[in-house]
Design an enzyme around this catalytic site. Structure first.
Site, PDB file in Angstrom:
ATOM      1  N   CYS A 293      43.441  34.722  24.491  1.00  0.00           N
ATOM      2  CA  CYS A 293      42.132  33.747  24.217  1.00  0.00           C
ATOM      3  C   CYS A 293      41.557  34.023  22.820  1.00  0.00           C
ATOM      4  O   CYS A 293      41.030  32.983  22.280  1.00  0.00           O
ATOM      5  CB  CYS A 293      40.849  34.011  25.145  1.00  0.00           C
ATOM      6  SG  CYS A 293      41.940  33.690  26.687  1.00  0.00           S
TER       7      CYS A 293
HETATM    8  N1  CO8 Z   1      37.440  31.494  47.044  1.00  0.00           N
HETATM    9  C1  CO8 Z   1      36.942  32.347  48.215  1.00  0.00           C
HETATM   10  N2  CO8 Z   1      36.939  34.150  47.900  1.00  0.00           N
HETATM   11  C2  CO8 Z   1      37.579  34.399  47.185  1.00  0.00           C
HETATM   12  C3  CO8 Z   1      38.820  33.405  46.055  1.00  0.00           C
HETATM   13  C4  CO8 Z   1      38.297  32.052  46.172  1.00  0.00           C
HETATM   14  N3  CO8 Z   1      39.152  31.968  45.058  1.00  0.00           N
HETATM   15  N4  CO8 Z   1      38.641  34.211  45.095  1.00  0.00           N
HETATM   16  C5  CO8 Z   1      38.503  35.796  45.755  1.00  0.00           C
HETATM   17  N5  CO8 Z   1      38.005  35.702  46.388  1.00  0.00           N
HETATM   18  C6  CO8 Z   1      37.692  36.706  47.500  1.00  0.00           C
HETATM   19  C7  CO8 Z   1      38.499  38.109  46.973  1.00  0.00           C
HETATM   20  O1  CO8 Z   1      39.970  38.254  47.710  1.00  0.00           O
HETATM   21  C8  CO8 Z   1      37.535  39.264  47.122  1.00  0.00           C
HETATM   22  O2  CO8 Z   1      37.777  39.497  48.693  1.00  0.00           O
HETATM   23  P1  CO8 Z   1      37.475  41.104  48.657  1.00  0.00           P
HETATM   24  O3  CO8 Z   1      36.009  41.492  48.382  1.00  0.00           O
HETATM   25  O4  CO8 Z   1      37.445  40.946  50.310  1.00  0.00           O
HETATM   26  O5  CO8 Z   1      38.796  41.807  48.841  1.00  0.00           O
HETATM   27  C9  CO8 Z   1      36.155  38.723  46.671  1.00  0.00           C
HETATM   28  O6  CO8 Z   1      36.253  37.621  46.714  1.00  0.00           O
HETATM   29  C10 CO8 Z   1      35.804  39.193  45.051  1.00  0.00           C
HETATM   30  O7  CO8 Z   1      37.164  39.085  44.648  1.00  0.00           O
HETATM   31  P2  CO8 Z   1      37.118  39.441  43.108  1.00  0.00           P
HETATM   32  O8  CO8 Z   1      36.466  41.405  43.263  1.00  0.00           O
HETATM   33  O9  CO8 Z   1      38.676  39.540  42.048  1.00  0.00           O
HETATM   34  O10 CO8 Z   1      36.105  38.430  42.329  1.00  0.00           O
HETATM   35  P3  CO8 Z   1      35.067  39.065  40.651  1.00  0.00           P
HETATM   36  O11 CO8 Z   1      33.491  38.953  41.547  1.00  0.00           O
HETATM   37  O12 CO8 Z   1      35.351  39.633  40.291  1.00  0.00           O
HETATM   38  O13 CO8 Z   1      35.248  37.519  40.715  1.00  0.00           O
HETATM   39  C11 CO8 Z   1      36.730  36.345  37.927  1.00  0.00           C
HETATM   40  C12 CO8 Z   1      37.035  37.170  39.684  1.00  0.00           C
HETATM   41  C13 CO8 Z   1      35.742  35.264  38.149  1.00  0.00           C
HETATM   42  C14 CO8 Z   1      37.551  36.769  37.923  1.00  0.00           C
HETATM   43  C15 CO8 Z   1      36.038  37.925  37.500  1.00  0.00           C
HETATM   44  O14 CO8 Z   1      36.452  39.155  37.907  1.00  0.00           O
HETATM   45  C16 CO8 Z   1      36.431  37.610  36.276  1.00  0.00           C
HETATM   46  O15 CO8 Z   1      35.574  36.712  35.722  1.00  0.00           O
HETATM   47  N6  CO8 Z   1      36.773  38.182  34.947  1.00  0.00           N
HETATM   48  C17 CO8 Z   1      37.364  38.570  33.988  1.00  0.00           C
HETATM   49  C18 CO8 Z   1      38.569  37.541  33.767  1.00  0.00           C
HETATM   50  C19 CO8 Z   1      38.612  37.329  32.315  1.00  0.00           C
HETATM   51  O16 CO8 Z   1      38.272  37.055  31.350  1.00  0.00           O
HETATM   52  N7  CO8 Z   1      39.675  37.334  31.848  1.00  0.00           N
HETATM   53  C20 CO8 Z   1      40.258  36.876  30.616  1.00  0.00           C
HETATM   54  C21 CO8 Z   1      41.382  36.232  30.633  1.00  0.00           C
HETATM   55  S1  CO8 Z   1      41.956  35.616  29.616  1.00  0.00           S
HETATM   56  C22 CO8 Z   1      42.876  35.061  28.372  1.00  0.00           C
HETATM   57  O17 CO8 Z   1      42.562  36.228  27.971  1.00  0.00           O
HETATM   58  C23 CO8 Z   1      43.816  34.396  28.146  1.00  0.00           C
HETATM   59  C24 CO8 Z   1      45.523  34.226  28.787  1.00  0.00           C
HETATM   60  C25 CO8 Z   1      45.847  33.371  27.995  1.00  0.00           C
HETATM   61  C26 CO8 Z   1      45.585  31.736  28.612  1.00  0.00           C
HETATM   62  C27 CO8 Z   1      45.692  31.986  30.141  1.00  0.00           C
HETATM   63  C28 CO8 Z   1      46.683  30.440  30.328  1.00  0.00           C
HETATM   64  C29 CO8 Z   1      46.830  30.482  31.464  1.00  0.00           C
END
Ligand code: CO8
Length: 375
Positions: free
Chosen positions: A157
């Site tokens: 990224c």
């Molecule tokens: N629908 C409904 N529920 C869901 C879904 C969904 N789609 N997905 C997860 N849930 C559930 C989970 O199972 C979990 O349930 P439980 O509490 O029962 O376990 C609950 O919702 C909460 O899940 P999370 O804890 O995962 O949710 P978050 O509030 O943490 O949100 C995010 C998830 C949005 C992923 C968040 O953690 C986030 O944005 N984190 C930072 C991510 C980030 O910035 N990453 C950078 C990556 S980008 C990068 O570096 C580039 C890489 C190369 C590119 C790749 C291209 C493909």
């Protein structure tokens, strides 16, 4: 003798197709139902877990993303496919990343009032490259008709800001007069659309930034006051696909780790302090205070993340427009995100106004560029 590097033009290639959260969730849920039906016995025996449904409400609340642009829509939304389907091009045709990059590069050149003849180098900086060699950057160089040299680089990224630092340093030292930093991102092809935890996160786009000597600018420009890059190894964002795949036992099997994987919560917790202190340190060393900053163009991964960083850097909630987000329309486009935000939200800045472009992500990596409006 040293020169002052400046951003004189940017360009964005936006794919024609886009997928709303509603469309995405319908496709994912159909895929999950199909998977659960096909694996009913194994699920009942406790051998594998049933796939839970995704939800529009969760996606919007957890990320701020409303839709994403993609290079192919049909394959992604087909429950029997769940990935983009891209035409195989012959070796005599422009490759897809080069084509996207050339579109963005031509827009950046037009914005700067320059042509390929004014460019001394091309850097293709992206989070994944469609082939090992020859470099996509050299193909873009050829398609544009640029003299000089070109090379690919990958810092996930943060590729765009690391690319800008490389280009700015070369312009500053005089080894080149100008460079195009091009960021074609086909994130849809390395995203795992079958995993509800991440299927909503990414989109496709290409951006380009022209960096020249400030004295060569023909109109308004952004002087690059300073750049700073940092990395720290982490497995929390990882993709194990690579050229050794075939050589390993079961290497070609459809495995989860051959696509983007992340521990999103950990990334959130660990990257936020890293980015906030990186920006604070960079500003401090350059004598820039929060009060001096007119704009923050942040990496576009998550709205809450950007709200948090904006508040930490400015010491207050950012006013509307001070920290523009584009992720609601584009989703996370990896290295291109902060450049789209910059490209679409910088024309109104006045001479002397300061801003910071900052990207962060896998590696971990973080890159910041302090710019000042001039001309
Ligand atoms: N629908 C409904 N529920 C869901 C879904 C969904 N789609 N997905 C997860 N849930 C559930 C989970 O199972 C979990 O349930 P439980 O509490 O029962 O376990 C609950 O919702 C909460 O899940 P999370 O804890 O995962 O949710 P978050 O509030 O943490 O949100 C995010 C998830 C949005 C992923 C968040 O953690 C986030 O944005 N984190 C930072 C991510 C980030 O910035 N990453 C950078 C990556 S980008 C990068 O570096 C580039 C890489 C190369 C590119 C790749 C291209 C493909």
């Amino acid at each position: 003798m040293t020169f002052t590097p400046a951003i004189t033009g940017t360009g964005v290639f936006t794919p024609e197709l886009s997928i709303s959260n509603a469309e995405l969730v319908v496709a994912f849920n159909a895929y999950a139902d199909r998977f659960n039906a096909e694996n009913a016995d194994a699920i009942a025996a406790g051998e594998i877990e049933a796939k839970a449904h995704s939800s529009e409400e969760f996606i919007l609340k957890a990320s701020g993303i409303e839709r994403r642009y993609v290079m192919d829509k049909d394959g992604i939304l087909d429950p029997a496919v769940m990935h983009p389907v891209l035409r195989q091009r012959s070796d005599d045709e422009p490759s897809i990343m080069a084509e996207m990059g050339v579109d963005a590069a031509n827009k950046a050149l037009a914005a700067a009032g320059k042509t390929a003849a004014d460019v001394g180098a091309v850097i293709c900086a992206a989070s994944n490259l469609e082939r090992a060699y020859p470099a996509v950057a050299i193909e873009i160089q050829e398609l544009l008709g640029v003299q000089g040299f070109a090379f690919d680089m990958n810092v996930a990224c943060s590729s765009a800001t690391f690319g800008i630092q490389a280009a700015a340093d070369m312009v500053r030292s005089g080894s080149i007069k100008s460079a195009l930093v091009v960021n074609p991102e086909i994130c849809s092809a390395h995203l795992e659309w079958r995993d509800r935890d991440c299927h909503f996160i990414f989109g496709d786009v290409a951006t380009a930034t022209l960096i020249e000597r400030a004295e060569d600018a023909t109109g308004l420009y952004f002087e690059i006051r300073s750049t700073r890059c940092a990395t720290e190894f982490s497995n929390n964002i990882r993709n194990n696909n690579g050229y050794l795949r075939r050589s390993r036992p079961a290497g070609m099997v459809d495995r989860r780790d051959m696509q983007f994987m992340q521990n999103g919560r950990k990334v959130f917790k660990e990257v936020l302090p890293m980015v906030s202190s990186h920006i604070a340190g960079h500003m401090g060393d350059e004598g820039v205070t929060a009060g001096d900053l007119k704009r923050l163009w942040l990496h576009q991964a998550n709205k809450s993340m950007n709200d948090f960083i904006g508040k930490k850097v400015l010491g207050r909630d950012p006013a509307p427009g001070e920290q523009p987000n584009i992720l609601q329309d584009y989703a996370n486009t990896s290295s291109a995100g902060s450049i789209i935000a910059f490209s679409q939200n910088s024309d109104d800045m006045q001479s002397g106004d300061l801003g910071i472009i900052c990207s962060f992500g896998a590696g971990y990596s973080v890159g910041s560029v302090i710019v000042e409006r001039r001309g």
